[in-house]
Design a protein around this motif. Structure first.
Motif, short mmCIF file in Angstrom:
data_model
loop_
_atom_site.label_atom_id
_atom_site.label_comp_id
_atom_site.label_asym_id
_atom_site.label_seq_id
_atom_site.Cartn_x
_atom_site.Cartn_y
_atom_site.Cartn_z
N GLU A 116 0.84 -1.19 0.00
CA GLU A 116 0.00 0.00 0.00
C GLU A 116 0.88 1.24 0.00
O GLU A 116 1.98 1.23 0.52
CB GLU A 116 -0.91 -0.02 1.22
N ALA A 117 0.36 2.31 -0.56
CA ALA A 117 1.15 3.54 -0.69
C ALA A 117 1.62 4.04 0.66
O ALA A 117 2.74 4.53 0.81
CB ALA A 117 0.33 4.62 -1.40
N ALA A 118 0.80 3.90 1.68
CA ALA A 118 1.16 4.41 3.00
C ALA A 118 2.34 3.67 3.61
O ALA A 118 3.05 4.20 4.46
CB ALA A 118 -0.05 4.33 3.93
N SER A 119 2.54 2.40 3.15
CA SER A 119 3.62 1.61 3.73
C SER A 119 4.94 1.81 3.02
O SER A 119 5.94 1.23 3.41
CB SER A 119 3.25 0.13 3.69
N GLN A 120 4.95 2.63 1.96
CA GLN A 120 6.20 2.90 1.25
C GLN A 120 7.13 3.76 2.11
O GLN A 120 6.67 4.54 2.95
CB GLN A 120 5.92 3.63 -0.07
N PRO A 121 8.40 3.65 1.93
CA PRO A 121 9.34 4.48 2.71
C PRO A 121 9.09 5.96 2.49
O PRO A 121 8.84 6.39 1.37
CB PRO A 121 10.71 4.06 2.17
N THR A 122 9.12 6.72 3.56
CA THR A 122 8.98 8.17 3.45
C THR A 122 10.28 8.78 3.00
O THR A 122 11.31 8.11 2.92
CB THR A 122 8.58 8.76 4.81
N ALA A 123 10.23 10.07 2.69
CA ALA A 123 11.44 10.75 2.22
C ALA A 123 12.54 10.68 3.25
O ALA A 123 13.70 10.47 2.93
CB ALA A 123 11.11 12.20 1.88
N SER A 124 12.16 10.83 4.55
CA SER A 124 13.18 10.78 5.58
C SER A 124 13.76 9.37 5.70
O SER A 124 14.95 9.20 5.96
CB SER A 124 12.59 11.22 6.93
N ALA A 125 12.89 8.35 5.50
CA ALA A 125 13.38 6.98 5.57
C ALA A 125 14.29 6.68 4.40
O ALA A 125 15.30 5.98 4.54
CB ALA A 125 12.20 6.00 5.60
N GLU A 126 13.93 7.17 3.21
CA GLU A 126 14.76 6.94 2.04
C GLU A 126 16.14 7.56 2.20
O GLU A 126 17.13 7.08 1.66
CB GLU A 126 14.08 7.49 0.79
N SER A 127 16.19 8.66 2.97
CA SER A 127 17.48 9.31 3.16
C SER A 127 18.41 8.48 4.03
O SER A 127 19.58 8.82 4.19
CB SER A 127 17.27 10.69 3.81
N GLN A 128 17.89 7.35 4.60
CA GLN A 128 18.74 6.49 5.41
C GLN A 128 19.73 5.70 4.55
O GLN A 128 20.65 5.09 5.08
CB GLN A 128 17.90 5.51 6.23
N GLU A 129 19.53 5.64 3.25
CA GLU A 129 20.44 4.88 2.40
C GLU A 129 21.86 5.41 2.58
O GLU A 129 22.13 6.60 2.44
CB GLU A 129 20.02 4.99 0.94
N VAL A 130 22.77 4.51 2.89
CA VAL A 130 24.15 4.88 3.15
C VAL A 130 24.87 5.14 1.82
O VAL A 130 24.84 4.32 0.91
CB VAL A 130 24.88 3.78 3.94
N LYS A 131 25.52 6.31 1.74
CA LYS A 131 26.30 6.65 0.56
C LYS A 131 27.67 7.16 1.01
O LYS A 131 27.77 8.00 1.90
CB LYS A 131 25.60 7.72 -0.27
N LEU A 132 28.70 6.62 0.37
CA LEU A 132 30.06 7.07 0.64
C LEU A 132 30.36 8.24 -0.29
O LEU A 132 30.43 8.10 -1.50
CB LEU A 132 31.05 5.93 0.40
N LEU A 133 30.52 9.43 0.30
CA LEU A 133 30.71 10.64 -0.50
C LEU A 133 32.14 10.77 -1.00
O LEU A 133 32.38 11.11 -2.16
CB LEU A 133 30.33 11.86 0.33
N ARG A 134 33.11 10.50 -0.16
CA ARG A 134 34.52 10.51 -0.58
C ARG A 134 35.33 9.71 0.41
O ARG A 134 34.86 9.38 1.51
CB ARG A 134 35.06 11.93 -0.70
N TYR A 135 36.55 9.37 0.02
CA TYR A 135 37.39 8.54 0.87
C TYR A 135 38.84 8.76 0.47
O TYR A 135 39.15 9.27 -0.61
CB TYR A 135 37.00 7.06 0.76
N SER A 136 39.71 8.35 1.38
CA SER A 136 41.15 8.52 1.16
C SER A 136 41.88 7.29 1.70
O SER A 136 41.60 6.88 2.85
CB SER A 136 41.66 9.79 1.86
N PRO A 137 42.78 6.70 0.92
CA PRO A 137 43.12 7.01 -0.47
C PRO A 137 41.92 6.82 -1.40
O PRO A 137 41.07 5.97 -1.14
CB PRO A 137 44.24 6.01 -0.80
#
Length: 625
Positions: A116-137
């Protein structure tokens, strides 16, 4: 006995699919807001669908009614089935059961959910996806000396659950526990507790949100850096190569095809011999041998059709017979029977039956394997093999013992000429089909594939036949009655070799030529005044070294994107290893099959040039495996 032993020793397993599944709708494990209107499967090659080709069940095992399955008129590899009623929220399993152009049944299974549409992840929940922005080396960076530590900057606070650093011999480099930067919780440092010696290193990391709202799966990623200079990553010392079973795709179907091919080709050649090589001779044995060969064909076709009926499920007989993979073999039996009943036109009827074979079995009908040209080559290949094997059977079975020497002295020179022509046609058409099916390969990729092994068996025994035929020709040219026994003994050996060749032909049907292919298409190209040359070694599943060489402009960076259907895509920054030379190493080719590889070159003036390549990795591959 040798032929029977070879067949018995083959593992009895079902043949693998002969057409790749490229994508589906819904995609695998997709969560849909609301009910989909269709179920769709896209195959790389055209397939044959029938009513009930797509089945849908819910999590309780209840079958969901679908409208008749059909193929897209503009794309015969696209199979569609409409869902007439709305699906309630829950888990569903869709199964596609279609027939490839070579007559083999392909079955693929996907699962998806309706929520159901209500059970879909909200925008705040979707922002939980982990993303690596930069790293060194950084990925593709070469450091001067050991870096001492690794640094990660994420899009949010995370728990770095695991970090592995591995050298170019896949030896592990010990690390300390991750440390979170108190001033920036998105920044994590991992100290290397031992010195990283010169060479290339792989970093594998797992992370999940530090404070997830509900369940949050871990994110996995990999990058590479080098210390002082680039080195290829190699297999570790404890790695053992996995040996492949010989002809694991063989089974009852292959036995049925063997009888089908043997009986049909031998019967046509037998009737051809009677009509064109030795028309003046009459004997009751003609009818007996012809009936036996017809029986072999009927048994082989029956076995193949019974297995096909089991694989397509509970399809009504009327619809089952309407499939071309059913009515064409049945038509072949009718034509062969007519050939036995009508003596004068028998060879014509049997020839038509033989020429129908490439339309329902083998790989010639696939567009990617040559289409009409390969069908024509396959037809000539079958005709030549039939004239040769059928004539041999006639020579050693029909004449009575008391008259065999006198008759063969009269007949053998004519048959020898036809056999020589047939052998030439067999070699030429076989060579053409091998190149058409597998345009690029290595000795290793060819011999490791079931298809390549079957072709090799055919080549070896064809060579034996050619050598034997050479001595036969020499003997026949000075043939006297006393030497007929030698010729007959050699002919019997040729028949045995011929049956082995036909057995290999049956193995070819249940194996996939693409598993033997290995290549880069193209290996070089030019875009916007920049030349590129691509090389991958050893170009096989697993660890490889990719070398990209440019010419025409100075290139400062090269990004490589590797993708495969349905949704796999990963990008790497290549190491700058020399003037306009860039390299990658590691598990670049993660699966067998066709891989799309795109190289984006950044020139010193900032312009970007993109080069698309197609890589074929040897080995068998199936969707979702």
């Amino acid at each position: 006995m040798a032929i029977i032993s070879m067949y018995v020793l083959l593992p009895a397993m079902v043949g693998l699919a002969h057409s790749d599944l490229v994508k589906t709708y819904p995609i695998v494990n997709e969560e849909l807001t609301g009910s989909p209107e269709t179920l769709e499967f896209w195959f790389r090659d055209p397939v044959v669908a029938y009513p009930g080709s797509i089945r849908l069940v819910n999590s309780e095992g209840k079958i969901i009614d679908l409208k008749d399955t059909k193929t897209d008129p503009e794309n015969r590899g696209h199979v569609i089935s409409e869902i007439p009623s709305e699906l309630t929220p829950g888990a569903y399993t869709a199964t596609a059961n279609v027939i490839a152009l070579d007559g083999f049944v392909i079955e693929e299974v996907i699962q998806f959910r309706v929520v159901e549409a209500a059970s879909q992840p909200t925008a705040s929940a979707e922002s939980q996806e982990v993303k690596l922005l930069r790293y060194s080396p950084a990925d593709g960076e070469t450091t001067e000396g050991s870096p001492g530590q690794l640094e990660f900057w994420f899009n949010q606070p995370v728990t770095l659950t695991a970090v592995g650093v591995f050298g170019h011999h896949q030896e592990a480099i010990s690390t300390a526990e991750p440390v979170i930067d108190s001033a920036d919780p998105n920044h994590i440092t991992v100290e290397l507790t031992e010195e990283a010696l010169p060479g290339t290193y792989q970093v594998t990391w797992y992370a999940r949100p530090a404070n997830p709202e509900g369940f949050a799966p871990e994110t996995l990623d990999v990058f590479y850096f080098a210390v002082d200079h680039f080195t290829p990553i190699e297999e570790g010392g404890n790695t053992t190569a996995k040996s492949e079973e010989w002809f694991s795709s063989a089974g009852i179907s292959q036995g049925g095809y063997w009888l089908w091919f043997t009986g049909l080709s031998a019967l046509f050649g037998f009737l051809f011999f009677k009509s064109f090589i030795f028309p003046s001779y009459t004997s009751r044995r003609w009818r007996t041998v012809s009936t036996i060969l017809f029986g072999l064909t009927a048994v082989g076709i029956s076995a193949v059709l019974l297995i096909l009926h089991q694989e397509v499920g509970s399809l009504p007989i009327s619809q089952f017979i309407s499939l071309k993979f059913v009515w064409i073999p049945l038509l072949q039996l009718v034509l062969l029977l007519a050939g036995l009943l009508f003596t004068r036109a028998g060879t014509v009827f049997a020839g038509v039956a033989l020429l129908l074979t490439p339309l329902v079995t083998g790989h010639a009908a696939y567009p990617q394997y040559g289409g009409y040209w390969s069908i024509a080559a396959s037809s000539f290949h079958l005709l030549a093999a039939s004239v040769w094997i059928g004539g041999l059977i006639a020579l050693i079975t029909v004449p009575q013992k008391k008259e065999v020497k006198e008759l063969l002295v009269e007949t053998l020179p004519r048959y020898s000429t036809w056999a020589l022509i047939s052998l030439g046609v067999l070699v030429l058409t076989g060579f053409y089909m091998t190149i058409a099916y597998v345009p690029s390969f290595s000795v290793e990729s060819f011999l490791e594939s079931e298809w390549g092994k079957a072709v090799t068996i055919k080549m070896i025994f064809t060579l034996l036949i050619a050598v034997l035929g050479f001595f036969q020709r020499r003997t026949i040219k000075r043939l006297v009655i006393q030497s007929v026994n030698v010729v007959v003994s050699r002919a019997k050996a040729e028949v045995v070799y011929g049956f082995v060749v036909l057995l290999a032909a049956g193995l070819l049907v249940v194996s996939t030529p693409k598993a033997a292919e290995q290549g880069i298409y193209p290996t070089a190209m030019q875009q916007q005044g920049l030349d590129i040359e691509l090389n991958i070694s050893p170009l096989e599943l697993g660890l490889n070294v990719l070398t990209v060489t440019f010419n025409g402009h100075n290139v400062k960076d090269a990004e490589v994107i590797v993708s495969m259907p349905p949704d796999y895509e990963v990008s790497y920054n290549a190491f700058h290893t020399g003037e306009n030379e860039f390299k990658l190493t590691g598990n670049i080719l993660h699966a067998a099959g066709t891989v799309d590889l795109t190289v984006t070159a950044t020139i010193v003036d900032g312009d970007e040039v993109t080069f698309p390549f197609r890589i074929v990795v040897p080995g068998k591959v199936r969707y979702n495996e």
